[in-house]
Design a protein around this motif. Sequence first.
Motif, PDB file in Angstrom:
ATOM      1  N   GLN A 141       2.853  36.942   7.036  1.00  0.00           N
ATOM      2  CA  GLN A 141       2.031  35.800   7.460  1.00  0.00           C
ATOM      3  C   GLN A 141       2.547  35.100   8.717  1.00  0.00           C
ATOM      4  O   GLN A 141       1.743  34.710   9.572  1.00  0.00           O
ATOM      5  CB  GLN A 141       1.888  34.781   6.327  1.00  0.00           C
ATOM      6  N   PRO A 142       3.866  34.937   8.910  1.00  0.00           N
ATOM      7  CA  PRO A 142       4.332  34.271  10.140  1.00  0.00           C
ATOM      8  C   PRO A 142       3.901  34.958  11.423  1.00  0.00           C
ATOM      9  O   PRO A 142       3.956  34.340  12.499  1.00  0.00           O
ATOM     10  CB  PRO A 142       5.859  34.291   9.988  1.00  0.00           C
ATOM     11  N   ASN A 143       3.436  36.203  11.334  1.00  0.00           N
ATOM     12  CA  ASN A 143       2.942  36.882  12.531  1.00  0.00           C
ATOM     13  C   ASN A 143       1.708  36.200  13.116  1.00  0.00           C
ATOM     14  O   ASN A 143       1.325  36.491  14.252  1.00  0.00           O
ATOM     15  CB  ASN A 143       2.606  38.343  12.223  1.00  0.00           C
ATOM     16  N   GLU A 144       1.092  35.304  12.381  1.00  0.00           N
ATOM     17  CA  GLU A 144      -0.071  34.587  12.923  1.00  0.00           C
ATOM     18  C   GLU A 144       0.283  33.835  14.203  1.00  0.00           C
ATOM     19  O   GLU A 144      -0.593  33.556  15.031  1.00  0.00           O
ATOM     20  CB  GLU A 144      -0.648  33.626  11.883  1.00  0.00           C
ATOM     21  N   ASN A 145       1.555  33.526  14.375  1.00  0.00           N
ATOM     22  CA  ASN A 145       2.008  32.818  15.564  1.00  0.00           C
ATOM     23  C   ASN A 145       2.736  33.722  16.551  1.00  0.00           C
ATOM     24  O   ASN A 145       3.297  33.243  17.549  1.00  0.00           O
ATOM     25  CB  ASN A 145       2.940  31.666  15.157  1.00  0.00           C
ATOM     26  N   TYR A 146       2.716  35.025  16.327  1.00  0.00           N
ATOM     27  CA  TYR A 146       3.467  35.956  17.166  1.00  0.00           C
ATOM     28  C   TYR A 146       2.698  36.237  18.453  1.00  0.00           C
ATOM     29  O   TYR A 146       1.507  36.538  18.430  1.00  0.00           O
ATOM     30  CB  TYR A 146       3.703  37.261  16.400  1.00  0.00           C
ATOM     31  N   THR A 147       3.379  36.141  19.578  1.00  0.00           N
ATOM     32  CA  THR A 147       2.739  36.391  20.872  1.00  0.00           C
ATOM     33  C   THR A 147       3.523  37.412  21.699  1.00  0.00           C
ATOM     34  O   THR A 147       3.311  37.538  22.904  1.00  0.00           O
ATOM     35  CB  THR A 147       2.604  35.082  21.682  1.00  0.00           C
ATOM     36  N   GLY A 148       4.415  38.174  21.061  1.00  0.00           N
ATOM     37  CA  GLY A 148       5.303  39.088  21.780  1.00  0.00           C
ATOM     38  C   GLY A 148       4.641  40.347  22.287  1.00  0.00           C
ATOM     39  O   GLY A 148       5.167  41.011  23.180  1.00  0.00           O
ATOM     40  N   ASN A 149       3.489  40.717  21.735  1.00  0.00           N
ATOM     41  CA  ASN A 149       2.715  41.848  22.242  1.00  0.00           C
ATOM     42  C   ASN A 149       1.273  41.712  21.751  1.00  0.00           C
ATOM     43  O   ASN A 149       0.898  40.680  21.192  1.00  0.00           O
ATOM     44  CB  ASN A 149       3.344  43.191  21.836  1.00  0.00           C
ATOM     45  N   HIS A 150       0.491  42.762  21.929  1.00  0.00           N
ATOM     46  CA  HIS A 150      -0.945  42.713  21.644  1.00  0.00           C
ATOM     47  C   HIS A 150      -1.309  43.097  20.215  1.00  0.00           C
ATOM     48  O   HIS A 150      -2.501  43.148  19.880  1.00  0.00           O
ATOM     49  CB  HIS A 150      -1.673  43.660  22.592  1.00  0.00           C
ATOM     50  N   ASP A 151      -0.357  43.366  19.376  1.00  0.00           N
ATOM     51  CA  ASP A 151      -0.633  44.081  18.122  1.00  0.00           C
ATOM     52  C   ASP A 151      -1.088  43.215  16.953  1.00  0.00           C
ATOM     53  O   ASP A 151      -1.026  43.638  15.801  1.00  0.00           O
ATOM     54  CB  ASP A 151       0.605  44.886  17.706  1.00  0.00           C
ATOM     55  N   LEU A 152      -1.570  42.023  17.223  1.00  0.00           N
ATOM     56  CA  LEU A 152      -1.988  41.123  16.142  1.00  0.00           C
ATOM     57  C   LEU A 152      -3.131  41.699  15.321  1.00  0.00           C
ATOM     58  O   LEU A 152      -3.240  41.429  14.129  1.00  0.00           O
ATOM     59  CB  LEU A 152      -2.398  39.762  16.714  1.00  0.00           C
ATOM     60  N   GLY A 153      -3.978  42.492  15.933  1.00  0.00           N
ATOM     61  CA  GLY A 153      -5.071  43.091  15.161  1.00  0.00           C
ATOM     62  C   GLY A 153      -4.563  44.042  14.108  1.00  0.00           C
ATOM     63  O   GLY A 153      -4.953  43.974  12.938  1.00  0.00           O
ATOM     64  N   PHE A 154      -3.671  44.941  14.514  1.00  0.00           N
ATOM     65  CA  PHE A 154      -3.053  45.853  13.549  1.00  0.00           C
ATOM     66  C   PHE A 154      -2.310  45.077  12.463  1.00  0.00           C
ATOM     67  O   PHE A 154      -2.428  45.365  11.269  1.00  0.00           O
ATOM     68  CB  PHE A 154      -2.061  46.780  14.263  1.00  0.00           C
ATOM     69  N   MET A 155      -1.519  44.119  12.890  1.00  0.00           N
ATOM     70  CA  MET A 155      -0.684  43.378  11.943  1.00  0.00           C
ATOM     71  C   MET A 155      -1.507  42.545  10.961  1.00  0.00           C
ATOM     72  O   MET A 155      -1.253  42.555   9.754  1.00  0.00           O
ATOM     73  CB  MET A 155       0.251  42.425  12.697  1.00  0.00           C
ATOM     74  N   MET A 156      -2.513  41.841  11.488  1.00  0.00           N
ATOM     75  CA  MET A 156      -3.153  40.799  10.700  1.00  0.00           C
ATOM     76  C   MET A 156      -4.555  41.143  10.208  1.00  0.00           C
ATOM     77  O   MET A 156      -4.945  40.722   9.120  1.00  0.00           O
ATOM     78  CB  MET A 156      -3.192  39.501  11.532  1.00  0.00           C
ATOM     79  N   PHE A 157      -5.333  41.900  10.980  1.00  0.00           N
ATOM     80  CA  PHE A 157      -6.678  42.198  10.492  1.00  0.00           C
ATOM     81  C   PHE A 157      -6.671  43.314   9.465  1.00  0.00           C
ATOM     82  O   PHE A 157      -7.436  43.270   8.488  1.00  0.00           O
ATOM     83  CB  PHE A 157      -7.629  42.539  11.640  1.00  0.00           C
ATOM     84  N   CYS A 158      -5.813  44.316   9.660  1.00  0.00           N
ATOM     85  CA  CYS A 158      -5.726  45.399   8.664  1.00  0.00           C
ATOM     86  C   CYS A 158      -5.166  44.893   7.341  1.00  0.00           C
ATOM     87  O   CYS A 158      -5.331  45.552   6.305  1.00  0.00           O
ATOM     88  CB  CYS A 158      -4.864  46.536   9.204  1.00  0.00           C
ATOM     89  N   SER A 159      -4.528  43.764   7.364  1.00  0.00           N
ATOM     90  CA  SER A 159      -3.950  43.173   6.154  1.00  0.00           C
ATOM     91  C   SER A 159      -4.810  42.008   5.656  1.00  0.00           C
ATOM     92  O   SER A 159      -5.524  42.139   4.656  1.00  0.00           O
ATOM     93  CB  SER A 159      -2.515  42.703   6.444  1.00  0.00           C
ATOM     94  N   PHE A 160      -4.794  40.895   6.376  1.00  0.00           N
ATOM     95  CA  PHE A 160      -5.521  39.715   5.918  1.00  0.00           C
ATOM     96  C   PHE A 160      -7.032  39.884   6.035  1.00  0.00           C
ATOM     97  O   PHE A 160      -7.782  39.307   5.234  1.00  0.00           O
ATOM     98  CB  PHE A 160      -5.049  38.480   6.692  1.00  0.00           C
ATOM     99  N   GLY A 161      -7.495  40.657   6.997  1.00  0.00           N
ATOM    100  CA  GLY A 161      -8.929  40.926   7.063  1.00  0.00           C
ATOM    101  C   GLY A 161      -9.413  41.629   5.810  1.00  0.00           C
ATOM    102  O   GLY A 161     -10.442  41.270   5.228  1.00  0.00           O
ATOM    103  N   ASN A 162      -8.652  42.621   5.371  1.00  0.00           N
ATOM    104  CA  ASN A 162      -9.002  43.312   4.128  1.00  0.00           C
ATOM    105  C   ASN A 162      -8.800  42.418   2.913  1.00  0.00           C
ATOM    106  O   ASN A 162      -9.541  42.520   1.926  1.00  0.00           O
ATOM    107  CB  ASN A 162      -8.172  44.586   3.982  1.00  0.00           C
ATOM    108  N   ALA A 163      -7.805  41.560   2.967  1.00  0.00           N
ATOM    109  CA  ALA A 163      -7.568  40.655   1.833  1.00  0.00           C
ATOM    110  C   ALA A 163      -8.742  39.707   1.628  1.00  0.00           C
ATOM    111  O   ALA A 163      -9.120  39.395   0.489  1.00  0.00           O
ATOM    112  CB  ALA A 163      -6.284  39.863   2.057  1.00  0.00           C
ATOM    113  N   ILE A 164      -9.340  39.266   2.732  1.00  0.00           N
ATOM    114  CA  ILE A 164     -10.505  38.384   2.618  1.00  0.00           C
ATOM    115  C   ILE A 164     -11.674  39.122   1.982  1.00  0.00           C
ATOM    116  O   ILE A 164     -12.332  38.610   1.069  1.00  0.00           O
ATOM    117  CB  ILE A 164     -10.893  37.841   4.007  1.00  0.00           C
ATOM    118  N   SER A 165     -11.940  40.345   2.440  1.00  0.00           N
ATOM    119  CA  SER A 165     -13.115  41.071   1.938  1.00  0.00           C
ATOM    120  C   SER A 165     -12.906  41.641   0.543  1.00  0.00           C
ATOM    121  O   SER A 165     -13.854  41.717  -0.245  1.00  0.00           O
ATOM    122  CB  SER A 165     -13.486  42.189   2.915  1.00  0.00           C
TER     123      SER A 165
END
Length: 371
Positions: free
Chosen positions: A81-105
Amino acid sequence: MRKLIADNFAFADSQYHYLINAGLPLDEMPQSFNYTTNKVTGYERTWWCTGFYPGNLLYIYQQTKDESLLPEIRRTLKVIQPNENYTGNHDLGFMMFCSFGNAISILKDASYKKILFQSATSLSSRFRPHIPAIQSWNKSKNFNCPVIIDNMMNLELLEWVSQHGGDRKFAEIALQHANTTMKNHFRSNYSSFHVVDYDTSNGTVLQKKTWQGYADSSSWARGQGWGLYGFTMMYRFTKNKKFLEQARHIAHYILNNPKLPIDKIPYWDFSDPKIPNVPRDASAGALIASALLELGQYTSGKEKSNYVTNAEIMLQSLSSPGYRSKLGSNGGFLLMHSTGALPFNSEVDVPLIYADYYFLEALIRYKNWYL
């Protein structure tokens, strides 16, 4: 195919219990398996792949209703979850949508929505308006402002947030990034460069290179998959037909490539002159299969049948003993024979967590759309 899909999820449920008990540190997510040490390898939360493990668990839970997976799902989501504030590269989609996006649905847990909103804000901080595109990696001795074809995958996070109550600027950023990628990343035959490097002050292209492929001029298989998936997904959100046409062209390049094997699982790079004596990439096969199944939703007739049939062959190949693990082996991963970064001798001919992810996703898509 109905039996194949059911068998794969029963296998995945059992196999991932081995992975859950692999003994990794609690702050790491599984990535691969080292056949020399006979141990699962993992990475801490800011590694680009850490969203795939909870995503896989969520897919397995959705299909099997195995509630014993829920504690591990909740635990791993909390870790990343702390990756929500991560800005070190572009990979937020992989990190957060494949996880929390699926968790929502899948879990129907609306509390995760704010995490995706913050993740989109963090990702958008890397948008460079003078290019205009999202900068993938930070400036280094090799690159000034690199944008990689993989970055198309992160646009889903931005589009989803914009369409679920978030700022419309996120969708505009995704649109501009996709347009820039379509303009600069593709050759006339619709093969893709891996990395395009820019001057941030005026958007001038400084160089077109590879990082994980065979050569700057080559066609890295997983990169072709990222492009196919990304432009198909952008059509889903925008209904802009130029993105659909781009996806069709990329699919044609892949499916009609003379170097694509009969089982449809690509060699790691279509341009490696040593083919067929080079590694396959099961992750590319799984990714391309999933993308083709969505592309089939936006086409009809023989074209649609071609995409779906090829994806079906890929899924059958990946489900065969040639690619799928035996129960209790392979560290708990589902698929063998993926290739991460061959030029660096990194993750060559091993399981990879994202190969499993796109394999499971493709199976679900086939079940939902074609059965």
